[in-house]
Design an enzyme around this catalytic site. Sequence first.
Site, PDB file in Angstrom:
ATOM      1  N   GLY A 263       0.789  -1.226   0.000  1.00 12.00           N
ATOM      2  CA  GLY A 263       0.000   0.000   0.000  1.00 12.00           C
ATOM      3  C   GLY A 263       0.818   1.270   0.000  1.00 12.00           C
ATOM      4  O   GLY A 263       0.279   2.348   0.226  1.00 12.00           O
ATOM      5  N   GLU A 305       4.848  -6.013   1.601  1.00 15.06           N
ATOM      6  CA  GLU A 305       4.388  -6.418   0.269  1.00 15.06           C
ATOM      7  C   GLU A 305       4.138  -5.230  -0.656  1.00 15.06           C
ATOM      8  O   GLU A 305       3.017  -5.023  -1.126  1.00 15.06           O
ATOM      9  CB  GLU A 305       3.088  -7.226   0.411  1.00 15.06           C
ATOM     10  CG  GLU A 305       3.192  -8.387   1.366  1.00 15.06           C
ATOM     11  CD  GLU A 305       1.874  -9.089   1.621  1.00 15.06           C
ATOM     12  OE1 GLU A 305       1.906 -10.294   1.928  1.00 15.06           O
ATOM     13  OE2 GLU A 305       0.813  -8.440   1.513  1.00 15.06           O
ATOM     14  N   PRO A 306       5.154  -4.440  -0.943  1.00 13.04           N
ATOM     15  CA  PRO A 306       4.917  -3.308  -1.855  1.00 13.04           C
ATOM     16  C   PRO A 306       4.684  -3.804  -3.289  1.00 13.04           C
ATOM     17  O   PRO A 306       5.391  -4.686  -3.770  1.00 13.04           O
ATOM     18  CB  PRO A 306       6.219  -2.500  -1.761  1.00 13.04           C
ATOM     19  CG  PRO A 306       7.266  -3.507  -1.389  1.00 13.04           C
ATOM     20  CD  PRO A 306       6.567  -4.548  -0.545  1.00 13.04           C
ATOM     21  N   ARG A 308       2.725  -1.430  -6.079  1.00 10.74           N
ATOM     22  CA  ARG A 308       2.784  -0.167  -6.813  1.00 10.74           C
ATOM     23  C   ARG A 308       4.135   0.534  -6.652  1.00 10.74           C
ATOM     24  O   ARG A 308       4.664   1.092  -7.609  1.00 10.74           O
ATOM     25  CB  ARG A 308       1.677   0.739  -6.264  1.00 10.74           C
ATOM     26  CG  ARG A 308       1.514   2.068  -6.969  1.00 10.74           C
ATOM     27  CD  ARG A 308       0.627   3.004  -6.108  1.00 10.74           C
ATOM     28  NE  ARG A 308      -0.563   2.341  -5.620  1.00 10.74           N
ATOM     29  CZ  ARG A 308      -1.720   2.321  -6.258  1.00 10.74           C
ATOM     30  NH1 ARG A 308      -1.860   2.963  -7.391  1.00 10.74           N
ATOM     31  NH2 ARG A 308      -2.760   1.687  -5.752  1.00 10.74           N
ATOM     32  N   ARG A 344      -7.744   3.203 -14.381  1.00 13.61           N
ATOM     33  CA  ARG A 344      -7.702   3.831 -13.059  1.00 13.61           C
ATOM     34  C   ARG A 344      -8.389   5.200 -12.974  1.00 13.61           C
ATOM     35  O   ARG A 344      -9.066   5.475 -11.976  1.00 13.61           O
ATOM     36  CB  ARG A 344      -6.262   3.904 -12.546  1.00 13.61           C
ATOM     37  CG  ARG A 344      -5.644   2.516 -12.354  1.00 13.61           C
ATOM     38  CD  ARG A 344      -4.300   2.562 -11.636  1.00 13.61           C
ATOM     39  NE  ARG A 344      -4.418   3.021 -10.269  1.00 13.61           N
ATOM     40  CZ  ARG A 344      -4.134   4.237  -9.847  1.00 13.61           C
ATOM     41  NH1 ARG A 344      -3.660   5.147 -10.681  1.00 13.61           N
ATOM     42  NH2 ARG A 344      -4.291   4.570  -8.589  1.00 13.61           N
ATOM     43  N   CYS A 375     -16.093   3.697 -26.035  1.00 11.11           N
ATOM     44  CA  CYS A 375     -17.446   4.216 -26.147  1.00 11.11           C
ATOM     45  C   CYS A 375     -18.061   4.488 -24.784  1.00 11.11           C
ATOM     46  O   CYS A 375     -19.075   3.903 -24.408  1.00 11.11           O
ATOM     47  CB  CYS A 375     -18.302   3.233 -26.935  1.00 11.11           C
ATOM     48  SG  CYS A 375     -17.556   2.845 -28.523  1.00 11.11           S
ATOM     49  N   GLU A 376     -17.411   5.348 -24.010  1.00  9.38           N
ATOM     50  CA  GLU A 376     -17.904   5.775 -22.701  1.00  9.38           C
ATOM     51  C   GLU A 376     -17.423   7.202 -22.505  1.00  9.38           C
ATOM     52  O   GLU A 376     -16.246   7.483 -22.755  1.00  9.38           O
ATOM     53  CB  GLU A 376     -17.255   4.969 -21.567  1.00  9.38           C
ATOM     54  CG  GLU A 376     -17.332   3.493 -21.715  1.00  9.38           C
ATOM     55  CD  GLU A 376     -18.227   2.850 -20.663  1.00  9.38           C
ATOM     56  OE1 GLU A 376     -18.543   3.519 -19.664  1.00  9.38           O
ATOM     57  OE2 GLU A 376     -18.592   1.694 -20.863  1.00  9.38           O
TER      58      GLU A 376
HETATM   59  C1  LIG Z   1      -2.794  -5.193  -3.445  1.00  9.84           C
HETATM   60  C2  LIG Z   1      -2.051  -5.819  -2.323  1.00  9.84           C
HETATM   61  C3  LIG Z   1      -0.723  -5.473  -2.091  1.00  9.84           C
HETATM   62  C4  LIG Z   1       0.007  -4.409  -2.881  1.00  9.84           C
HETATM   63  O1  LIG Z   1      -0.589  -3.175  -2.767  1.00  9.84           O
HETATM   64  P1  LIG Z   1       0.169  -1.893  -3.370  1.00  9.84           P
HETATM   65  O2  LIG Z   1      -0.750  -0.782  -3.082  1.00  9.84           O
HETATM   66  O3  LIG Z   1       0.361  -2.131  -4.825  1.00  9.84           O
HETATM   67  O4  LIG Z   1       1.472  -1.803  -2.644  1.00  9.84           O
HETATM   68  C5  LIG Z   1      -0.043  -6.126  -1.081  1.00  9.84           C
HETATM   69  N1  LIG Z   1      -0.649  -7.083  -0.344  1.00  9.84           N
HETATM   70  C6  LIG Z   1      -1.931  -7.436  -0.538  1.00  9.84           C
HETATM   71  C7  LIG Z   1      -2.519  -8.495   0.297  1.00  9.84           C
HETATM   72  C8  LIG Z   1      -2.671  -6.816  -1.537  1.00  9.84           C
HETATM   73  O5  LIG Z   1      -3.939  -7.179  -1.721  1.00  9.84           O
END
Ligand SMILES: *Cc1c(COP(=O)(O)O)cnc(C)c1O
Length: 448
Positions: A263, A305-306, A308, A344, A375-376
Amino acid sequence: MRLVGRESRTERDQPGRLDAGPWPSTFLRTPDGDATLGGVSLCAIAGRFGTPSYVMDETDVRRRARAYKAALPDATIAYAAKAFLCRAMADWIRTEGLSLDVCSGGELALARSVGFPGERIIFHGNAKTPHELHEAVEYGVGRVVLDNLPEIARLAVLVPLGKRQKVLLRIVPDVLAGAHAAIRTGGEGQKFGLSLVSGDAATAVHQVLGQPGLELAGLHCHIGSQITTVEPFQEAARVMVRQLAHIRDTHGVVLPELDLGGGHGIAYLPGDHPLDPRHYAAAVTSTIHDHCTALGLPAPRLTIEPGRAVSGPAGITLYRVIVVKRQGSTTFVAVDGGMSDNPRPSLYGAPYTMSLIGRRTTPIKRRVTVVGRHCESGDVIAENVPMPADIHPGDLIAVAATGAYNHSMASTYNLTTRPPVIAISEGTARLVVRREAPTDLLSREVGL
Ligand SMILES: *Cc1c(COP(=O)(O)O)cnc(C)c1O
């Protein structure tokens, strides 16, 4: 020139210094109006591979992976594959020594296809099918993140006798964070995880500890996406450490791992402040350390868990302008892609930075709305953005920070075909995912 200074600075001190706005760290404007990525002309890429195209800077991805490892040398860094995955990316993540989060049989199959080590894979999902659980166990994934009560027994029966599958429990810490309601995943009343409030989390701990085929390695949470401050992560860490202490007090077991999810926010607009891995690392590790000390717990091994933050800033999209049209008080610039390659803006109202490249332009700017070909009327790439007043059909537009959740969320809406992925490294561009062709779409049509 501002961007030249940025490049030389990034070259000098390897990991870190990746906070240079929305463009990849090797992006440079050249005096003739072109731009280069990793030393390769973007005009040349558009000429050779066509448009729309996703261009990924391998060097930038690797630098971001290394920046996380340098900031958190004792933690497991698991790249979240859903942000952007192809075989090349899986290979970069593998060779950088990161782990990989997958959340479907498809992502697992791709990881398998490059021989990604099973023990470095974490399998997620709020509705994993029994078949997916079977494939995860069979491949020997390192951790399965359990999201609900029914899958505890479902997973346990799949583990061969005498073996143990390590699992984490996804907990809802009830921390709200994230740039948009659709990506806030840490609160009560959304579909992910086991609730502390309802008692499901406690029940899950009890059930997993009673399954001889499962080994409860630790707790997991993921509070949302595009979070640019450390406080929500610290708050989540405090809740999670309290739960580790509670499990020790209730069951007499000290769980060795804590996974705080991803996140981490990135820059989409020039003034945005991305979450700095070093700042995150210092704040979160000290919070965990202090709370563990206070509660008499050893500090758990941290996993993050990065997604993005590793792939997003490393990618751009190239489009060709098809039409410039004035309608009412708005000038629309329509390009040859749109919501099929970048949903997005229409999903979340996400903002983007873009630049006309490939020629010298008038310094006079006017505000335009860049739209796609679908087409939106919601098929917008960016509203009310400054562009050179002489923008015209045939011009090239580069959109920054499209390396995450663009390729992975692409569709074939209107039966358009999905763009290729071009990887750049060591001054050369290579095709790693080819452009979809109408024959690819037609090949699924097996009857009338
Ligand atoms: C989507 C997700 C991530 C990655 O989120 P980012 O915003 O891309 O860093 C990590 N862990 C879990 C469980 C997710 O669902």
